[in-house]
Design a protein around this motif. Structure first.
Motif, PDB file in Angstrom:
ATOM      1  N   LEU A   1       0.951  -1.164  -0.012  1.00  0.00           N
ATOM      2  CA  LEU A   1       0.035  -0.170  -0.016  1.00  0.00           C
ATOM      3  C   LEU A   1       1.220   1.210   0.062  1.00  0.00           C
ATOM      4  CD1 LEU A   1      -2.788  -0.832   2.366  1.00  0.00           C
ATOM      5  CD2 LEU A   1      -2.720  -1.127   0.064  1.00  0.00           C
ATOM      6  N   ASP A   2       0.294   2.464  -0.299  1.00  0.00           N
ATOM      7  CA  ASP A   2       1.066   3.799  -0.454  1.00  0.00           C
ATOM      8  C   ASP A   2       1.083   4.330   0.872  1.00  0.00           C
ATOM      9  OD1 ASP A   2       1.895   6.381  -0.640  1.00  0.00           O
ATOM     10  OD2 ASP A   2       0.831   6.373  -2.881  1.00  0.00           O
TER      11      ASP A   2
ATOM     12  N   ASN B   1      -5.994   4.757   1.195  1.00  0.00           N
ATOM     13  CA  ASN B   1      -5.427   3.441   0.633  1.00  0.00           C
ATOM     14  C   ASN B   1      -6.613   2.434   0.572  1.00  0.00           C
ATOM     15  OD1 ASN B   1      -2.547   2.702   0.468  1.00  0.00           O
ATOM     16  ND2 ASN B   1      -2.690   4.129   2.296  1.00  0.00           N
TER      17      ASN B   1
ATOM     18  N   THR C   1      -8.722  -3.305   3.432  1.00  0.00           N
ATOM     19  CA  THR C   1      -8.527  -3.653   1.947  1.00  0.00           C
ATOM     20  C   THR C   1      -9.325  -4.738   1.327  1.00  0.00           C
ATOM     21  OG1 THR C   1      -6.513  -4.288   1.909  1.00  0.00           O
ATOM     22  CG2 THR C   1      -6.790  -1.957   1.744  1.00  0.00           C
TER      23      THR C   1
END
Length: 534
Positions: A405-406, A414, A460
């Motif tokens: 993830l960023d 995210n 997520t």
């Protein structure tokens, strides 16, 4: 001998750029010796260690160490460009020795070496008992397992011999034998050691326990069990005080109602006498005024008693701790019972996961479990003797190192990136059910605690549409406090899809009602078994 505490916090506060306070006006000291720093996920333990280590600057106040310190961050596994020599802290000395042996006469090289000409021999003598005999010191840690990386990092800090050492979740990814090696290092650690951990066995090796709860530090003498016993005694007393205060408030409110009833009855009787003409008007008015004054005093006195009882109840309630729960429901992925989900195989045998089977993948550190998972997800062979294949497209994967993830984006951003159809309110509600609320959901991923980062990754997976039919979880209990581990196990216990879990946490595995275990053995062999992981 100096009596100054190794670490002193004075009015310490820290706020994130968003303005959200992580710590506010914290005072306290850490004693010499081995100390376990405990607290729920998100309470600020990792932030506090970073402030002590100088990785973060306080918004106000101070965090002072009275001697040089070494620091093991929780996010160590994310630093993939590091070599073994760097992890052990000897790369500069080795580089200087190599330069001198190649003809360098630079004084800086000789200063770097000092008296450590035999550093490689001494380090290899330390590595051999840990199972690292012959390890290439120039090898990148990206090629090591998470457990091997962690053990080497802790060894590097012990070799540094700093007067103060801070370790943040040092048992993450460690199998049972490797944990025992770490425990042995901790038992003989020199100097002051502060350990953040949810590993009870490690916390039992501590001489002191410091708890960070609700922004306050409390010091308990003894290991985790002594802390737990004292806390349970205090909580039982607090709960009894709350029950007593609740009963007292009920009594005071009832007496207040009864008094109002009597006052109302007396007022009606006095009015009836006045209307009957049986009492002179001036006398009736005098008695009425006196009665009203007495009633006012009585009400004031009763109101004061009710307010006092309510204050005692509020105070007692504040001392009773409430455990927040991860509240998640996993959607039914509608996985047919006869559907082939995955194949895991060795040179001599293959195993098929079919339908909603629940499988634990176990084995020692460095045996290739994570490598196998990554190879399966990439659709390539894991090695000459160990391989696997996935037969589904709807797969949720939680990586051991929590990468992918960023780091600069918030939890909200995210999750939104992998769930474009979800509304902002839906994403925020999901994060709130995972105990990431308010501005915590808006902070960059890079500044979240390990437990908070885990919840973002889990979100997520949970917001995927359609729902994943197979969840692959690699060491999902890393950085989670004990309540969160239990709650995660309960949620996954109700999941109706297939589950493939890598974990060294035997208690957690026992919660998942696994159908069977696949153990990675020597030379990449796989062995199927059905023992109770507990």
């Amino acid at each position: 001998m100096s009596m100054t505490p190794p670490i002193t916090l004075k009015n310490l506060s820290f706020a994130w750029p968003s303005g959200e306070r992580a710590l506010a006006h914290v005072d306290g000291t850490f004693p010499s010796g081995r100390t376990g720093l405990i607290g729920a996920n998100g309470s600020g333990k990792s932030t506090l260690l970073k402030l002590i280590a100088g990785q973060l600057r306080p918004t106000s106040g101070t965090a002072e160490a009275n001697a040089p310190l070494g620091y093991l961050p929780q996010t160590l596994a994310l630093e993939q460009d590091t070599t073994v020599a760097q992890l052990l802290g000897i790369h500069r000395v080795l580089a200087a020795i190599e330069a001198i042996e190649s003809g360098s006469v630079d004084p800086a090289d000789f200063d770097a070496v000092g008296a450590n000409w035999d550093v490689e021999a001494r380090v290899r003598a330390e590595l051999a008992p840990l199972g690292f005999d012959g390890l290439d010191l120039g090898r990148g840690i990206a090629t090591l397992s998470g457990g091997e990386t962690m053990l080497l990092a802790v060894l590097g800090l012990r070799l540094a011999d700093s007067p103060i050492t801070l370790l943040d979740e040092p048992t993450n990814n460690l199998d049972r034998p490797t944990r025992e090696l770490l425990y042995d290092m901790v038992r003989t650690w020199k100097g002051t050691l502060v350990v953040v951990s949810h590993d009870i066995e490690l916390l039992e090796l501590m001489e002191h326990t410091v708890e960070l709860h609700d922004g306050e530090l409390s010091v308990f003498g003894g290991p985790f069990s002594a802390y737990r016993e004292q806390l349970e005694t205090e909580q039982q007393a607090a709960q009894q005080a709350a029950r007593t205060a609740q009963a007292s408030l009920k009594v005071e409110k009832r007496q207040r109602v009864e008094a109002e009833t009597k006052l109302a009855r007396a007022k009606r009787q006095g009015r009836a006498v006045q209307l009957s003409g049986g009492m002179p008007k001036i006398l009736a008015n005098h008695l009425r005024q006196k009665s009203e004054a007495n009633a006012g005093k009585m009400r004031s006195n009763l109101d004061g008693k009710v307010d006092s009882a309510q204050a005692r109840l509020d105070d007692a309630d504040q001392r009773v701790r409430q455990v927040e729960h991860i509240n998640i429901e996993l959607a039914d992925p509608l996985l047919p019972s006869g559907k082939q989900v995955a194949m895991l195989g060795s040179a001599d045998r293959q195993f098929i996961i079919q339908g909603a089977e629940r499988v634990g993948l176990v084995g020692p550190n460095g045996s290739g479990k994570t490598t196998l998972l990554k190879a399966m997800l990439a659709g390539v062979d894991a090695g000459p003797s160990l391989g696997g294949k996935l037969f589904l497209d709807r797969i949720g994967y939680l990586p051991q190192r929590l990468d992918g993830l960023d780091e600069e984006l918030s939890a909200m951003d995210n999750v939104a990136a992998v769930a474009p159809k979800a509304t902002a309110n839906h994403v925020r509600n999901m994060l709130a059910r995972l105990l990431l609320r308010g501005s915590s959901a808006d902070r960059p991923l890079a500044v979240l605690s390990g437990g908070e980062r885990f919840r973002v990754y889990l979100a997520t997976l949970l917001l995927a549409e359609p729902a994943a039919q197979l969840l692959i979880l690699d060491e999902p209990t890393n950085n989670l406090d004990m309540d969160s581990v239990r709650q995660l196990g309960e949620a996954l216990g109700a999941y109706k899809g297939a589950l493939l879990v890598v974990s060294h946490d035997q208690h957690f595995l026992s919660q998942l009602d696994l159908d069977y275990l696949l153990e990675v053995g020597p030379h990449g062999s796989l062995v199927k078994s059905y023992p109770n992981p507990a």
